[in-house]
Design a protein around this motif. Structure first.
Motif, PDB file in Angstrom:
ATOM      1  N   SER A   1      -3.140  -1.684 -13.563  1.00 16.20           N
ATOM      2  CA  SER A   1      -4.420  -1.477 -14.244  1.00 16.20           C
ATOM      3  C   SER A   1      -4.891  -2.769 -14.928  1.00 16.20           C
TER       4      SER A   1
ATOM      5  N   TRP B   1      -9.979   1.565  -4.409  1.00 14.08           N
ATOM      6  CA  TRP B   1      -9.903   0.341  -5.217  1.00 14.08           C
ATOM      7  C   TRP B   1     -11.089  -0.577  -4.913  1.00 14.08           C
TER       8      TRP B   1
ATOM      9  N   LEU C   1      -2.693   8.050  -1.456  1.00 13.51           N
ATOM     10  CA  LEU C   1      -2.070   6.742  -1.221  1.00 13.51           C
ATOM     11  C   LEU C   1      -2.750   6.044  -0.044  1.00 13.51           C
TER      12      LEU C   1
ATOM     13  N   PHE D   1      -1.957  -0.990  -6.144  1.00 10.66           N
ATOM     14  CA  PHE D   1      -3.193  -0.495  -6.761  1.00 10.66           C
ATOM     15  C   PHE D   1      -2.926   0.277  -8.057  1.00 10.66           C
TER      16      PHE D   1
ATOM     17  N   LYS E   1      -3.787  -7.290  -4.170  1.00 14.59           N
ATOM     18  CA  LYS E   1      -4.614  -6.089  -3.976  1.00 14.59           C
ATOM     19  C   LYS E   1      -5.745  -6.398  -3.006  1.00 14.59           C
ATOM     20  N   PHE E   2      -6.435  -7.503  -3.267  1.00 17.39           N
ATOM     21  CA  PHE E   2      -7.583  -7.863  -2.435  1.00 17.39           C
ATOM     22  C   PHE E   2      -7.140  -8.081  -0.981  1.00 17.39           C
TER      23      PHE E   2
ATOM     24  N   ASN F   1      -3.473  -9.163  -8.423  1.00 18.76           N
ATOM     25  CA  ASN F   1      -4.867  -8.905  -8.049  1.00 18.76           C
ATOM     26  C   ASN F   1      -5.252  -9.568  -6.742  1.00 18.76           C
TER      27      ASN F   1
ATOM     28  N   ARG G   1       0.832  -1.215   0.000  1.00 18.66           N
ATOM     29  CA  ARG G   1       0.000   0.000   0.000  1.00 18.66           C
ATOM     30  C   ARG G   1       0.861   1.259   0.000  1.00 18.66           C
ATOM     31  N   GLY G   2       2.172   1.096  -0.046  1.00 17.30           N
ATOM     32  CA  GLY G   2       3.089   2.241   0.053  1.00 17.30           C
ATOM     33  C   GLY G   2       3.361   2.912  -1.283  1.00 17.30           C
TER      34      GLY G   2
END
Lengths: 249, 118
Positions: free
Chosen positions: A207, B13, B6, A204, A230-231, A227, A198-199
């Motif tokens: 695309s 998302w 951020l 994220f 991400k989740f 992906n 997340r930094g």
């Protein structure tokens, strides 16, 4: 007996001492039908032009050293047969990386991203040797095995449109590797890695162009890993809003 | 603002992901039924204004309508942000992202007001 065939290789050359911009040089050589692209480049280096610089090692799609752009596509040159290509083949260094010389690219930024995701098993408390091995079921192994097959060839970075636009993006291989440890049943470092995810180089940013999985020579499917990462990073973030990291509400 | 973006990226998302689900699957069918088939007279008895308002006024329907309107806005905002970066706009990403997400916030608030006032 197999017949040799003439092919022309248009290779991008760059000497940082004399060139301001890359140029191309053409080499017409006779190739054996069973040769891989790397065999031809090695032949040119050994027999035609010893000044040509390129990386290679194992010749069996394991070391990940010989990734190059072949006709504009990132390919592992030891894996692709010449017979699948036409009479003229363009070879250039991997896209999205600074070039050191000819076909050799700078890997420092890539290795730095690997270190950021802490690609090793993190334990809250290290086990002593007398505690014995950390056992893992075949099902638990299957969870992450695919993502551990990455050979760090960097083709996915070369194909990724996000890496091209956002140099700080962690990138497919590093995220897949971090995710591989996050879902390893022996690991306890997911929270640390999710912080990294997340930094600055945020997962994220991806695309989901899926180009990384398209070009992966080992069928790792880094796009799936990104992906899933991400989740998991979102779940970890949402969990962190209600439960502090030390487990107290 | 970059640091703030951020920090809220997981939430954005999440909304974007749900927007994909709602926007590509449910909203498409919704527009087909309510926006095209009903005006063409495919449901002569089932979609008159009073009946549609009655169905939409149900609390669950309001929630569904809110999701149908608001979540695709986040999908659109995030996609447009990605498009902007792909077109070489990485340097102006913070401004573009802030503008697009602000529009999505405004749209979300307006959607909430609309479904409450039904």
């Amino acid at each position: 007996m197999s017949e040799r065939q003439k092919k022309t290789f248009v290779i991008t050359r760059f000497d940082p001492d004399t060139d301001e911009v890359p140029k191309t040089e053409s080499y017409e050589i006779e190739v054996e039908p069973y040769w891989k692209i790397l065999d031809a480049i090695n032949y040119i280096k050994d027999e035609v032009d010893p000044s040509l610089s390129h990386r290679w090692s194992c010749r069996m799609a394991v070391c990940g050293s010989c990734g190059m752009m072949v006709n504009g596509e990132p390919r592992l040159t030891c894996k692709d047969r010449l017979s699948g290509y036409g009479d003229t083949i363009e070879i250039s260094p991997l896209s999205n990386f600074p070039v050191i010389r000819d076909l050799v690219v700078e890997m420092d930024g890539f290795m730095d991203k690997f270190n950021q995701v802490k690609p090793w098993i993190i334990r809250a408390k290290e086990l002593a040797a007398e505690d014995g091995p950390m056992r893992q079921s075949p099902e638990e192994l299957e969870e992450f095995k695919q993502f551990s097959m990455c050979i760090n060839c960097m083709l996915c970075y070369s194909a990724c449109p996000v890496v091209a636009n956002e140099p700080e993006f962690l990138g497919p291989a590093a995220i897949a590797l971090g995710h591989r440890y996050n879902i390893d049943s022996r690991d306890e470092g997911a929270a640390e890695r999710n912080e990294v995810f997340r930094g600055e180089g945020t997962v994220f940013s991806c695309s989901y162009a899926n180009e990384c999985s398209e070009v992966c020579p080992k069928n790792v499917d880094p796009a799936a890993a990104v992906n899933q990462a991400k989740f998991n990073a979102v779940i970890d973030w949402a969990t962190g809003l209600v439960i502090s990291r030390d487990g107290k509400e | 603002m970059k640091t703030f973006l951020l920090r809220v990226e997981p939430l954005i998302w999440l909304l974007f992901g749900q927007g994909i689900l709602i926007g590509t699957m449910l909203l498409t069918g919704w527009v087909l039924v309510v926006g095209i088939l009903a005006p063409l007279g495919f449901f002569p008895n089932g979609m008159d204004y009073t009946r549609a308002l009655d169905v939409a006024s149900n609390p669950v329907s309001r929630l569904v309508l809110f999701a149908l309107i608001a979540l695709p806005l986040w999908k659109g905002a995030h996609h447009l942000r990605s498009l902007s970066i792909d077109l070489g706009g990485a340097d102006r990403d913070t401004t573009v992202a802030t503008t697009l997400y602000a529009l999505a916030v405004v749209g979300t608030i307006l959607a909430a007001i609309a479904v409450v006032r039904l």
